[in-house]
Design a protein around this motif. Sequence first.
Motif, PDB file in Angstrom:
ATOM      1  N   GLU A   1       0.814  -1.216   0.000  1.00 17.66           N
ATOM      2  CA  GLU A   1       0.000   0.000   0.000  1.00 17.66           C
ATOM      3  C   GLU A   1       0.846   1.264   0.000  1.00 17.66           C
ATOM      4  O   GLU A   1       0.328   2.350  -0.255  1.00 17.66           O
ATOM      5  CB  GLU A   1      -0.918   0.011   1.232  1.00 17.66           C
ATOM      6  N   CYS A   2       2.123   1.154   0.350  1.00 19.77           N
ATOM      7  CA  CYS A   2       3.001   2.331   0.436  1.00 19.77           C
ATOM      8  C   CYS A   2       3.694   2.541  -0.903  1.00 19.77           C
ATOM      9  O   CYS A   2       4.496   1.703  -1.332  1.00 19.77           O
ATOM     10  CB  CYS A   2       4.053   2.125   1.531  1.00 19.77           C
ATOM     11  N   HIS A   3       3.400   3.638  -1.559  1.00 17.56           N
ATOM     12  CA  HIS A   3       3.942   3.877  -2.897  1.00 17.56           C
ATOM     13  C   HIS A   3       4.811   5.131  -2.929  1.00 17.56           C
ATOM     14  O   HIS A   3       4.454   6.154  -2.352  1.00 17.56           O
ATOM     15  CB  HIS A   3       2.812   4.045  -3.922  1.00 17.56           C
ATOM     16  N   ASN A   4       5.951   4.993  -3.605  1.00 20.68           N
ATOM     17  CA  ASN A   4       6.797   6.149  -3.917  1.00 20.68           C
ATOM     18  C   ASN A   4       6.782   6.363  -5.428  1.00 20.68           C
ATOM     19  O   ASN A   4       6.166   5.593  -6.173  1.00 20.68           O
ATOM     20  CB  ASN A   4       8.235   5.895  -3.447  1.00 20.68           C
ATOM     21  N   ASP A   5       7.495   7.368  -5.845  1.00 19.98           N
ATOM     22  CA  ASP A   5       7.621   7.574  -7.300  1.00 19.98           C
ATOM     23  C   ASP A   5       8.360   6.405  -7.934  1.00 19.98           C
ATOM     24  O   ASP A   5       8.097   6.038  -9.068  1.00 19.98           O
ATOM     25  CB  ASP A   5       8.364   8.887  -7.580  1.00 19.98           C
ATOM     26  N   ASP A   6       9.307   5.850  -7.175  1.00 19.72           N
ATOM     27  CA  ASP A   6      10.087   4.717  -7.677  1.00 19.72           C
ATOM     28  C   ASP A   6      10.009   3.594  -6.653  1.00 19.72           C
ATOM     29  O   ASP A   6      10.565   3.703  -5.553  1.00 19.72           O
ATOM     30  CB  ASP A   6      11.544   5.134  -7.903  1.00 19.72           C
ATOM     31  N   ASN A   7       9.316   2.513  -7.011  1.00 15.80           N
ATOM     32  CA  ASN A   7       9.118   1.394  -6.084  1.00 15.80           C
ATOM     33  C   ASN A   7      10.010   0.206  -6.411  1.00 15.80           C
ATOM     34  O   ASN A   7       9.778  -0.898  -5.929  1.00 15.80           O
ATOM     35  CB  ASN A   7       7.658   0.931  -6.115  1.00 15.80           C
ATOM     36  N   ILE A   8      11.029   0.421  -7.233  1.00 16.06           N
ATOM     37  CA  ILE A   8      11.891  -0.687  -7.654  1.00 16.06           C
ATOM     38  C   ILE A   8      12.548  -1.354  -6.436  1.00 16.06           C
ATOM     39  O   ILE A   8      12.585  -2.587  -6.329  1.00 16.06           O
ATOM     40  CB  ILE A   8      12.972  -0.207  -8.644  1.00 16.06           C
ATOM     41  N   ALA A   9      13.061  -0.533  -5.515  1.00 16.42           N
ATOM     42  CA  ALA A   9      13.730  -1.095  -4.340  1.00 16.42           C
ATOM     43  C   ALA A   9      12.744  -1.924  -3.503  1.00 16.42           C
ATOM     44  O   ALA A   9      13.089  -2.985  -2.979  1.00 16.42           O
ATOM     45  CB  ALA A   9      14.328   0.022  -3.497  1.00 16.42           C
ATOM     46  N   GLN A  10      11.515  -1.454  -3.417  1.00 13.23           N
ATOM     47  CA  GLN A  10      10.491  -2.192  -2.682  1.00 13.23           C
ATOM     48  C   GLN A  10      10.208  -3.529  -3.360  1.00 13.23           C
ATOM     49  O   GLN A  10      10.073  -4.563  -2.708  1.00 13.23           O
ATOM     50  CB  GLN A  10       9.193  -1.390  -2.640  1.00 13.23           C
ATOM     51  N   ILE A  11      10.089  -3.494  -4.671  1.00 17.28           N
ATOM     52  CA  ILE A  11       9.814  -4.728  -5.423  1.00 17.28           C
ATOM     53  C   ILE A  11      10.952  -5.724  -5.242  1.00 17.28           C
ATOM     54  O   ILE A  11      10.715  -6.930  -5.018  1.00 17.28           O
ATOM     55  CB  ILE A  11       9.587  -4.417  -6.916  1.00 17.28           C
ATOM     56  N   GLU A  12      12.172  -5.247  -5.305  1.00 17.37           N
ATOM     57  CA  GLU A  12      13.329  -6.134  -5.127  1.00 17.37           C
ATOM     58  C   GLU A  12      13.325  -6.761  -3.735  1.00 17.37           C
ATOM     59  O   GLU A  12      13.627  -7.949  -3.572  1.00 17.37           O
ATOM     60  CB  GLU A  12      14.625  -5.350  -5.369  1.00 17.37           C
ATOM     61  N   GLN A  13      13.006  -5.951  -2.723  1.00 11.03           N
ATOM     62  CA  GLN A  13      12.941  -6.471  -1.352  1.00 11.03           C
ATOM     63  C   GLN A  13      11.848  -7.540  -1.236  1.00 11.03           C
ATOM     64  O   GLN A  13      12.061  -8.600  -0.656  1.00 11.03           O
ATOM     65  CB  GLN A  13      12.660  -5.333  -0.380  1.00 11.03           C
ATOM     66  N   ALA A  14      10.671  -7.268  -1.815  1.00  3.20           N
ATOM     67  CA  ALA A  14       9.568  -8.222  -1.744  1.00  3.20           C
ATOM     68  C   ALA A  14       9.899  -9.510  -2.489  1.00  3.20           C
ATOM     69  O   ALA A  14       9.521 -10.605  -2.049  1.00  3.20           O
ATOM     70  CB  ALA A  14       8.305  -7.588  -2.314  1.00  3.20           C
TER      71      ALA A  14
END
Length: 386
Positions: free
Chosen positions: A302-315
């Motif tokens: 649910e937490c979105h930034n302009d760039d979520n690449i780092a979040q996707i990699e972590q997930a």
Amino acid sequence: MKHLLWLLGLFAAAVAVMLAARNPGYVQFVYPPYKIEMSLTLFVFALLAGFALCYLLVRLAVVTLRLPEYVRTFREERATSKGRAAMIEALKAYFEGRFTAAEKAAVRAMELGEKSGLNSIVAARAAHELREFDRRDAYLAGAEGKTVGESTMRLMAKTEFLLDQKQPQSALNSLKELSDSGMHKHIGALSLELKAQQQARNWDAVLEVMAQLEKRNAIDKTVATQMRQQAWLEKLRSQALDIATLRAVWKSIPGEFRHRAKIAAAAAEAFSKLGDCKSAQQLLADSLNAQWDSELVALYGECHNDDNIAQIEQAERWLKQHTDDAGLLLALGKLCMHQQLWGKAQSYLDASLSLETSQAAYAALGQLAEKLGKHEEALAYFQKAM
């Protein structure tokens, strides 16, 4: 030995009587023209008999004069005895749950002159259980101005009554009156204060009272941990007014509670609402790394930034260890959709639904279909979500 002494005394008395009987002496009383003569022995016995008679008459007079006082004392003692019996009956009835009988017995004890403040307190407690609040308050008023111990009983009972009626501030005032009287806060008073502070939603005070109870080993550790968690959770929710205050509160939470799912979720929601998604993502990642929680990981999407690449990699790193977690797949689908990775988003959301049917997954697929211009497909997904 006692019998021997009595025997010796009897022998001595017998010898004295024999000697007195053989005494040739006599006593003469002259009052012209009268003259009276008698033996010395008879005079001595007459003198002793007269003394004994005078003593008995004096004792009889004293007893007669004291008779009213004796009767009054006897009646008071009998009334006191009846009053004490009525008080014991009231206590027994109260602890048996017979509140009407307890109130009546306590009132009877007071009418019989039993002065203990315990009767007023028992009557008040019984009236409170019967929801007769006017009578209860009258009994409490009657218990006022007693000794320190009875005053403590009154204030403790009053505090409990106020808490039952959801009047925490008045209950705290009553406890303050107890403290001002010089009474040290015992475990019972602290337990009542804890309940009052919880009702008043004074979470800092709740944590302080909890520390005192734990110090005295007066509360179960598991219960204490749950109550501390609730206090921090409510404090987070109530003080998340601005980002600076929220960060200060989050920093003050002990590490053992920061990683708990409920607290981490509440903090993440608060940070997101105030626009600090970076802090929300970080605390969620820290909590999930410390202790995995399927419901919490769903929030990660649910937490979105302009760039979520780092979040996707972590997930995706987490996915290697939790391949069958529907919440994680849902979070990945939402993150990829926000990053406009439509294909990956579709595959992750479909995988989440294959593991667990959820309203959130259907809603996300509906949003994805809508973004791709597939309006009929989107409507179908939304209908399934509903």
